[in-house]
Design an enzyme around this catalytic site. Sequence first.
Site, PDB file in Angstrom:
ATOM      1  N   GLU A 108      45.854   1.884 -42.848  1.00 17.32           N
ATOM      2  CA  GLU A 108      46.163   0.950 -42.863  1.00 17.32           C
ATOM      3  C   GLU A 108      44.854   0.761 -43.690  1.00 17.32           C
ATOM      4  OE1 GLU A 108      48.101  -1.022 -39.215  1.00 17.32           O
ATOM      5  OE2 GLU A 108      46.621  -0.878 -38.690  1.00 17.32           O
ATOM      6  N   LYS A 153      46.066 -13.802 -31.166  1.00 15.57           N
ATOM      7  CA  LYS A 153      44.903 -12.385 -31.973  1.00 15.57           C
ATOM      8  C   LYS A 153      43.893 -13.036 -32.240  1.00 15.57           C
ATOM      9  CE  LYS A 153      48.212  -9.507 -31.704  1.00 15.57           C
ATOM     10  NZ  LYS A 153      48.889  -8.520 -32.889  1.00 15.57           N
ATOM     11  N   THR A 196      54.278  -6.860 -35.307  1.00 17.20           N
ATOM     12  CA  THR A 196      54.558  -8.667 -36.838  1.00 17.20           C
ATOM     13  C   THR A 196      54.570  -7.965 -37.398  1.00 17.20           C
ATOM     14  OG1 THR A 196      52.257  -9.096 -35.553  1.00 17.20           O
ATOM     15  CG2 THR A 196      53.046 -10.161 -36.689  1.00 17.20           C
ATOM     16  N   GLY A 211      44.342  -1.492 -35.579  1.00 13.92           N
ATOM     17  CA  GLY A 211      44.632   0.249 -34.722  1.00 13.92           C
ATOM     18  C   GLY A 211      45.286   0.521 -33.130  1.00 13.92           C
TER      19      GLY A 211
HETATM   20  C1  5RP Z   1      48.546  -0.514 -35.963  1.00 15.08           C
HETATM   21  C2  5RP Z   1      48.043  -2.255 -36.282  1.00 15.08           C
HETATM   22  C3  5RP Z   1      48.842  -3.513 -36.148  1.00 15.08           C
HETATM   23  O1  5RP Z   1      48.592  -4.226 -37.170  1.00 15.08           O
HETATM   24  C4  5RP Z   1      48.286  -4.035 -33.991  1.00 15.08           C
HETATM   25  O2  5RP Z   1      47.558  -2.905 -33.535  1.00 15.08           O
HETATM   26  C5  5RP Z   1      49.286  -5.237 -34.494  1.00 15.08           C
HETATM   27  O3  5RP Z   1      50.153  -4.945 -33.957  1.00 15.08           O
HETATM   28  P1  5RP Z   1      51.252  -5.635 -33.212  1.00 15.08           P
HETATM   29  O4  5RP Z   1      52.179  -6.610 -34.920  1.00 15.08           O
HETATM   30  O5  5RP Z   1      52.272  -5.314 -32.735  1.00 15.08           O
HETATM   31  O6  5RP Z   1      50.653  -6.991 -32.631  1.00 15.08           O
HETATM   32  O7  5RP Z   1      46.414  -2.263 -36.267  1.00 15.08           O
HETATM   33  O8  5RP Z   1      47.676   0.214 -36.108  1.00 15.08           O
END
Ligand code: 5RP
Length: 262
Positions: free
Chosen positions: A111, A129, A36, A103
């Site tokens: 982050e 989510k 994302t 993570g």
């Molecule tokens: C990376 C993260 C990402 O923001 C989390 O895993 C979401 O990823 P995605 O947007 O691919 O679903 O925390 O460490």
Amino acid sequence: MTSELSPIDKAKFVAAKQATEYVKSGMKVGLGTGSTAAWLVQCLGEMVRNEGLQIKGVPTSNRTANLARQVGIEVITLDEAKWLDVTIDGTDEYDDDLCLIKGGGGAHLQEKIVATASDQMIVIADASKKVDTLGAFPLPVEVIPFGMRTTQSLIAETLIGLDVLGRDITQRTVGDAPFVSDEGNFILDLHLKRIGDARQLSLILNQIPGVVENGLFIDICDVVIVGHGDGKVDVRDITKGTEDQVRFDVLDDENLFADLTD
Ligand code: 5RP
């Protein structure tokens, strides 16, 4: 081109596109990690190249740094930036209070440091989510390699006294090899299923020697922007107490998608 994007990618894209509204020229911007956040970096790069947007980006991983440079965003370190106007990142889970599990990409240490050093943290996500209670997604805990099994045992012992539903711990791997974070550490994934008290868990985990950082983000996120596959976007600002909805018709703009997916 639009038809080649899955509904989930469209949802991520519109969330990212809406988040660019928070970015103005002159800002220092924390750039998250994950699929994302990658849409966000692409959108910002497009604005830098075509609309004269002038920003400095602080990436939260080597992956994001590479992508940001590729799309034309000036990259600086957090120490050079000192403080950021805004950080925009994805998430693995968020609840009603905008507490997060992050993570999944193994980047939660950088982050969390970057988000905490920002006036505002904005999370971009698709609707999958959202959870009532954090914990279905395994909680990532970054640990230093030295004595990693001892740290794992200490975490396991600690979990016995806490309000969680599952207690399995696995080490994250890539194929047969341990996953190694950008900081050279390992990741333990805690399969807790349900976290009763995320604030308490976060504080306790970080007291265990060998633990560098856990993936719970408590009281860090200010705004969540949730995209949907039909172009609808929900924006919730917990600081202002507002909830808004916007609708994107850019999903029909073949050229924009062509640019972003190249
Ligand atoms: C990376 C993260 C990402 O923001 C989390 O895993 C979401 O990823 P995605 O947007 O691919 O679903 O925390 O460490």
